[in-house]
Design an enzyme around this catalytic site. Sequence first.
Site, PDB file in Angstrom:
ATOM      1  N   HIS A 207       0.803  -1.228   0.000  1.00 14.87           N
ATOM      2  CA  HIS A 207       0.000   0.000   0.000  1.00 14.87           C
ATOM      3  C   HIS A 207       0.832   1.274   0.000  1.00 14.87           C
ATOM      4  O   HIS A 207       0.287   2.363  -0.091  1.00 14.87           O
ATOM      5  CB  HIS A 207      -0.946   0.017   1.200  1.00 14.87           C
ATOM      6  CG  HIS A 207      -0.260   0.305   2.499  1.00 14.87           C
ATOM      7  ND1 HIS A 207       0.503  -0.620   3.155  1.00 14.87           N
ATOM      8  CD2 HIS A 207      -0.194   1.439   3.229  1.00 14.87           C
ATOM      9  CE1 HIS A 207       1.001  -0.072   4.255  1.00 14.87           C
ATOM     10  NE2 HIS A 207       0.602   1.169   4.333  1.00 14.87           N
TER      11      HIS A 207
HETATM   12  C1  UD1 Z   1      -2.088   5.704   5.948  1.00 15.80           C
HETATM   13  C2  UD1 Z   1      -0.797   6.080   6.662  1.00 15.80           C
HETATM   14  C3  UD1 Z   1       0.215   4.962   6.511  1.00 15.80           C
HETATM   15  C4  UD1 Z   1      -0.358   3.630   6.954  1.00 15.80           C
HETATM   16  C5  UD1 Z   1      -1.632   3.382   6.187  1.00 15.80           C
HETATM   17  C6  UD1 Z   1      -2.282   2.083   6.591  1.00 15.80           C
HETATM   18  C7  UD1 Z   1      -0.237   8.469   6.685  1.00 15.80           C
HETATM   19  C8  UD1 Z   1       0.669   9.489   6.121  1.00 15.80           C
HETATM   20  N1  UD1 Z   1      -0.203   7.278   6.093  1.00 15.80           N
HETATM   21  O1  UD1 Z   1      -1.796   5.628   4.569  1.00 15.80           O
HETATM   22  O2  UD1 Z   1       1.335   5.253   7.312  1.00 15.80           O
HETATM   23  O3  UD1 Z   1       0.574   2.612   6.708  1.00 15.80           O
HETATM   24  O4  UD1 Z   1      -2.533   4.467   6.453  1.00 15.80           O
HETATM   25  O5  UD1 Z   1      -3.457   1.862   5.883  1.00 15.80           O
HETATM   26  O6  UD1 Z   1      -0.941   8.744   7.633  1.00 15.80           O
HETATM   27  N2  UD1 Z   1      -9.194   5.232   1.718  1.00 15.80           N
HETATM   28  C9  UD1 Z   1     -10.406   4.586   1.681  1.00 15.80           C
HETATM   29  N3  UD1 Z   1     -10.985   4.240   2.870  1.00 15.80           N
HETATM   30  C10 UD1 Z   1     -10.427   4.528   4.066  1.00 15.80           C
HETATM   31  C11 UD1 Z   1      -9.205   5.201   4.100  1.00 15.80           C
HETATM   32  C12 UD1 Z   1      -8.588   5.544   2.916  1.00 15.80           C
HETATM   33  O7  UD1 Z   1     -10.931   4.303   0.615  1.00 15.80           O
HETATM   34  O8  UD1 Z   1     -11.028   4.185   5.117  1.00 15.80           O
HETATM   35  C13 UD1 Z   1      -8.532   5.566   0.442  1.00 15.80           C
HETATM   36  C14 UD1 Z   1      -8.748   7.006   0.014  1.00 15.80           C
HETATM   37  O9  UD1 Z   1      -8.892   7.024  -1.357  1.00 15.80           O
HETATM   38  C15 UD1 Z   1      -7.450   7.672   0.382  1.00 15.80           C
HETATM   39  C16 UD1 Z   1      -6.442   6.550   0.224  1.00 15.80           C
HETATM   40  O10 UD1 Z   1      -7.150   5.351   0.579  1.00 15.80           O
HETATM   41  O11 UD1 Z   1      -7.191   8.786  -0.398  1.00 15.80           O
HETATM   42  C17 UD1 Z   1      -5.246   6.700   1.107  1.00 15.80           C
HETATM   43  O12 UD1 Z   1      -5.637   6.872   2.467  1.00 15.80           O
HETATM   44  P1  UD1 Z   1      -4.754   7.763   3.491  1.00 15.80           P
HETATM   45  O13 UD1 Z   1      -5.299   7.677   4.856  1.00 15.80           O
HETATM   46  O14 UD1 Z   1      -4.552   9.115   2.888  1.00 15.80           O
HETATM   47  O15 UD1 Z   1      -3.342   7.081   3.444  1.00 15.80           O
HETATM   48  P2  UD1 Z   1      -2.951   5.553   3.494  1.00 15.80           P
HETATM   49  O16 UD1 Z   1      -2.328   5.227   2.191  1.00 15.80           O
HETATM   50  O17 UD1 Z   1      -4.083   4.692   3.971  1.00 15.80           O
END
Ligand code: UD1
Length: 366
Positions: A207
Amino acid sequence: MLKILNIVGARPNFMKIAPIVREMARRGDEFQPLIVHTGQHYDEAMSDSFFRDLGIPKPDYHLEIGSHSHAVQTAKIMTAFEPIVLQEKPDWVLVVGDVNSTIACALVCAKLNIKIAHVEAGLRSRDRTMPEEINRILTDAISDLLLTTSEDADENLKAEGVSGDKIKFVGNVMIDSLFYNLEKAKTLKVRENLNLDGKDYAVLTLHRPSNVDEKEVFGGLLEAVAAISEEMPVIFPAHPRTKANIARFGFAALLESSNIKLIEPLGYLDFMNLYASAKIVLTDSGGLQEETTALSIPCLTLRENTERPITISHGTNVLVGTNPQKIKNAAFEILNNQSAVDKKIPPLWDGHAAERICNALINQAA
Ligand code: UD1
């Protein structure tokens, strides 16, 4: 009596906060624990299912921030969290890990002179292109109590000028959750439902933006894993970011033509049921490097660096990078040489870190 605001936001936070809040509730004459969920993760599979699996009480405050750019997400968390701190006037705010919620809430408290305890302090990948590395460095710089999972983290902090009396080596609280839930997880039917019972299989998770946001890098990783899947099925529970990029880059056909089985993200216990019996795990997750080490399962980390070197020196982790040929070579070496797994577990990864964290809070307050 210490009033503590415990912060969670994203998936890797939940298994760290669960044992801490449970221990604080058990010691109700010493602690008044409150939970704040920033809502950084919000999908059922990324958040609510973890609260259920881990028995975390309903949050006292839910900020419902959701997904945004880093700056907007961090700013929105800060704006929503500040009035809660002003209203609750906690003795400590406890943050875990390295996600945007961690630094956002810590920064609010630093400006309000509220004491901050950082669980999982001092880890360093030395790769400042990783957003988590920035979050770690900044959170540690403004925290009052730095609770570490391994002694290399203590050394990192001291090298950055942190005074030794702020640092406490308490062990790994994520492993508290692992040991607490392992027997229950083993009774679940995830492997059976995937037709894996009694069979050899591998588990893949990816991820990190650096691995899944560029078509060439992500494609190379999948090519290597497809070759490994000729040996045994590879189960691939995909994070929302990863799933979106599989569609965007048109990788569905490549996955379907291989023995890589793409599935939805799993809950905490279901995922444990899966990886606890895997022959090998391939991942770019931080937590999974530690969980595989605690269970002596071979792990290949598909990154150029790790903030968790203890999983290499005292565990089963091999840092293999993202070169497809290197990944294949390392995987086949492990799969052809299973008896060589070294069953070392790092010091204080013993299921009692939450007790030591609570003791450290009491001692620091004294
Ligand atoms: C975040 C953390 C990362 C951790 C990861 C675990 C930061 C900088 N990064 O990254 O350290 O390893 O979480 O998962 O805080 N999304 C959904 N549903 C959700 C959450 C996210 O669909 O419940 C999608 C959205 O499109 C979003 C993307 O996933 O834009 C990324 O989510 P985000 O929380 O920005 O970062 P992660 O890549 O999950």
